[in-house]
Design an enzyme around this catalytic site. Structure first.
Site, PDB file in Angstrom:
ATOM      1  N   SER A   1      19.429  31.774  27.210  1.00  0.00           N
ATOM      2  CA  SER A   1      20.030  30.766  28.090  1.00  0.00           C
ATOM      3  C   SER A   1      19.658  30.930  29.559  1.00  0.00           C
ATOM      4  O   SER A   1      19.825  29.997  30.330  1.00  0.00           O
ATOM      5  CB  SER A   1      21.551  30.778  27.934  1.00  0.00           C
ATOM      6  OG  SER A   1      22.067  32.052  28.237  1.00  0.00           O
TER       7      SER A   1
ATOM      8  N   HIS B   1      21.355  26.563  22.396  1.00  0.00           N
ATOM      9  CA  HIS B   1      20.336  25.780  23.123  1.00  0.00           C
ATOM     10  C   HIS B   1      19.171  25.408  22.219  1.00  0.00           C
ATOM     11  O   HIS B   1      18.082  25.100  22.692  1.00  0.00           O
ATOM     12  CB  HIS B   1      19.830  26.577  24.323  1.00  0.00           C
ATOM     13  CG  HIS B   1      20.925  26.938  25.276  1.00  0.00           C
ATOM     14  ND1 HIS B   1      21.392  26.073  26.236  1.00  0.00           N
ATOM     15  CD2 HIS B   1      21.677  28.060  25.386  1.00  0.00           C
ATOM     16  CE1 HIS B   1      22.372  26.659  26.917  1.00  0.00           C
ATOM     17  NE2 HIS B   1      22.562  27.853  26.418  1.00  0.00           N
TER      18      HIS B   1
ATOM     19  N   LYS C   1      26.920  21.125  24.028  1.00  0.00           N
ATOM     20  CA  LYS C   1      25.664  20.957  24.775  1.00  0.00           C
ATOM     21  C   LYS C   1      24.960  19.702  24.246  1.00  0.00           C
ATOM     22  O   LYS C   1      25.300  18.612  24.664  1.00  0.00           O
ATOM     23  CB  LYS C   1      24.847  22.230  24.680  1.00  0.00           C
ATOM     24  CG  LYS C   1      25.651  23.436  25.253  1.00  0.00           C
ATOM     25  CD  LYS C   1      24.842  24.673  25.369  1.00  0.00           C
ATOM     26  CE  LYS C   1      25.678  25.927  25.607  1.00  0.00           C
ATOM     27  NZ  LYS C   1      26.639  25.887  26.688  1.00  0.00           N
TER      28      LYS C   1
HETATM   29  C1  LIG Z   1      23.821  30.958  24.189  1.00  0.00           C
HETATM   30  C2  LIG Z   1      25.246  30.503  24.343  1.00  0.00           C
HETATM   31  N1  LIG Z   1      26.127  30.832  23.398  1.00  0.00           N
HETATM   32  C3  LIG Z   1      27.419  30.459  23.490  1.00  0.00           C
HETATM   33  C4  LIG Z   1      27.896  29.723  24.559  1.00  0.00           C
HETATM   34  C5  LIG Z   1      29.337  29.337  24.631  1.00  0.00           C
HETATM   35  O1  LIG Z   1      29.487  28.006  24.268  1.00  0.00           O
HETATM   36  P1  LIG Z   1      30.657  27.072  24.822  1.00  0.00           P
HETATM   37  O2  LIG Z   1      30.309  26.722  26.245  1.00  0.00           O
HETATM   38  O3  LIG Z   1      30.604  25.895  23.918  1.00  0.00           O
HETATM   39  O4  LIG Z   1      31.924  27.835  24.747  1.00  0.00           O
HETATM   40  C6  LIG Z   1      26.998  29.349  25.558  1.00  0.00           C
HETATM   41  C7  LIG Z   1      27.497  28.560  26.710  1.00  0.00           C
HETATM   42  O5  LIG Z   1      26.997  28.511  27.768  1.00  0.00           O
HETATM   43  C8  LIG Z   1      25.639  29.751  25.455  1.00  0.00           C
HETATM   44  O6  LIG Z   1      24.751  29.429  26.416  1.00  0.00           O
END
Ligand SMILES: Cc1ncc(COP(=O)(O)O)c(C=O)c1O
Length: 403
Positions: free
Chosen positions: A192, A220, A251
């Site tokens: 990310s 992502h 997302k």
């Molecule tokens: C790789 C990754 N996993 C999990 C999450 C957590 O998801 P959520 O924002 O839906 O709680 C994010 C959020 O930014 C993320 O980038």
């Protein structure tokens, strides 16, 4: 106790220090977090502070926020079920919308079953801490998302990390943890902060060789990877090599929540033993219905995925031609390396003044000296909008002196 006065301590000091830091940043026009969005102006534009800006910080990769079919599904769900869920599904009942969403996710991800939770963050926490505990080991890539790290810490299992996307180091970790009752390897499909892709074929082969479970976070990856946006297995032309596919509904999917997809018996374990399922309320009806409709839209409008890929390539190519360092991105997450935190904040200020909505990522989220803008491209940016952003970034980069 009556009359007692709390002595000022560590928490007060931290809160005061944060207030001071924010006030300083605001007075120098360097604070752009938490901006109130007043209006979505169609496509890739938002209104904030009375100005219309081009959005380059959205995770709505396929531009599905506001899609009429998804909005209609949410409205119909409210009409039928109202806005709440009575609480925990296990006890208060599972709405048919939850079952329909989970069946849709399982079909989309080519798994036997799926289960949903109220956030992606919580999904990682609960998945890892349900699967492993004391006497087990959990092995992660150094750049895995914070929610994975927190899940590992919560689990109580031995927490081992391998160098980013370094398969020799992963093998070393697997050898080192031989003999544990259970071993779980967890990687992000798309990282990310850097926008690069995990080496799934090699990770899966190593997991198989050493008898470890493999969990992949596709936050992502869904809607982004693979010809039709089905994610990382489609990207590599593999099917069924991941034991547990995790994703978010916040997302590409314009809702909120998270899911796990895999074997039916494993999903039943989560429905009866994962603390986020049995001690936390279910997704609200509108969000469950919106999420389901979004998966259907991706199936029906796969051309959005190809547009996203072209847009990301245009943006990254343009940045490189201007002399920016976009690190190792291969996807729609495009880091623009700035170096110090101050340079990143300066770049953001200039971009925001010129109506490009982009934000910095600074330490501790990334290593000191690797502060960056983390720009994101979507399928609804036009070529002209991408070129406009490149022009603004060029001016900002020249002004702060990084190109
Ligand atoms: C790789 C990754 N996993 C999990 C999450 C957590 O998801 P959520 O924002 O839906 O709680 C994010 C959020 O930014 C993320 O980038």
């Amino acid at each position: 106790m009556e009359g007692s006065v709390r002595v000022e301590g560590k928490i007060d000091a931290r809160a005061r220090a944060m207030r001071q830091r924010l006030e300083n940043a605001q007075s120098e026009d360097l604070y752009y977090y938490n901006q109130p969005i007043e209006e979505l102006c169609g496509g890739a534009r938002v209104r904030t502070g009375g100005r219309e800006m081009l959005m380059f910080a959205s995770y709505s990769y396929l531009g599905l926020i506001g899609h009429p079919r998804i909005n209609a599904a949410a409205e119909a769900a409210i009409e039928e079920f109202g806005t709440g869920t009575h609480g925990v599904r296990l006890l208060a009942g599972t709405l048919k919308l939850h079952n329909e969403l989970e069946a849709t996710i399982a079909a989309f991800k080519h798994t036997e079953d799926a289960v949903t939770f109220s956030s992606g963050y919580v999904t990682n926490l609960t998945a890892i801490s349900t699967m492993v505990g004391r006497h087990d080991a959990v092995i992660c890539d150094k750049l895995d998302h914070a929610s994975i790290v927190d899940g590992c810490l919560l689990s109580g299992a031995d927490f081992v990390r391998f160098k980013h996307n370094d398969m020799a180091d992963l093998e070393r970790c697997l050898k080192k943890t031989a003999g544990r009752a259970a071993r779980l390897v967890v990687v992000d499909a798309v990282f990310s902060m850097d926008g690069d892709i995990t080496d799934l074929p090699a990770v899966a082969e190593l997991c198989q060789k050493y008898g470890a479970w493999l969990m992949v976070d596709e936050a992502h990856s869904v809607g982004v990877l693979g010809k039709t946006g089905h994610g990382i297995e489609e990207h590599f032309g593999l099917d069924g090599v991941i034991d547990l596919k995790m994703g978010t509904l916040s997302k590409t999917i314009p809702s909120v929540g998270g899911y796990l997809a895999g074997r039916h018996d494993l999903m039943q374990l989560f429905r009866h033993e994962s603390r986020a399922f049995i001690f936390s309320a279910a997704l609200p009806p509108a969000q469950a219905a919106a999420a389901r409709a979004a998966f259907e839209v991706i199936e029906d409008e796969p051309e959005r995925v190809e547009t996203l890929r072209k847009n990301a390539a245009r943006f990254t190519r343009g940045l490189k031609q201007l002399g920016f360092d976009t690190m190792r991105t291969e996807t729609a997450i495009v880091p623009v390396l700035c170096g110090t935190d101050d340079l990143a904040f300066g770049m953001v200020r200039d971009c925001q003044h010129d109506n490009i909505f982009v934000l910095p990522v600074v330490s501790p989220a990334v290593p000191i000296g690797q502060a960056r803008l983390r720009a994101t491209v979507t399928a609804v940016h036009t070529a002209t909008e991408i070129d406009t952003a490149l022009g603004v970034l060029q001016l900002a980069g020249q002004r702060v002196g990084i190109i």
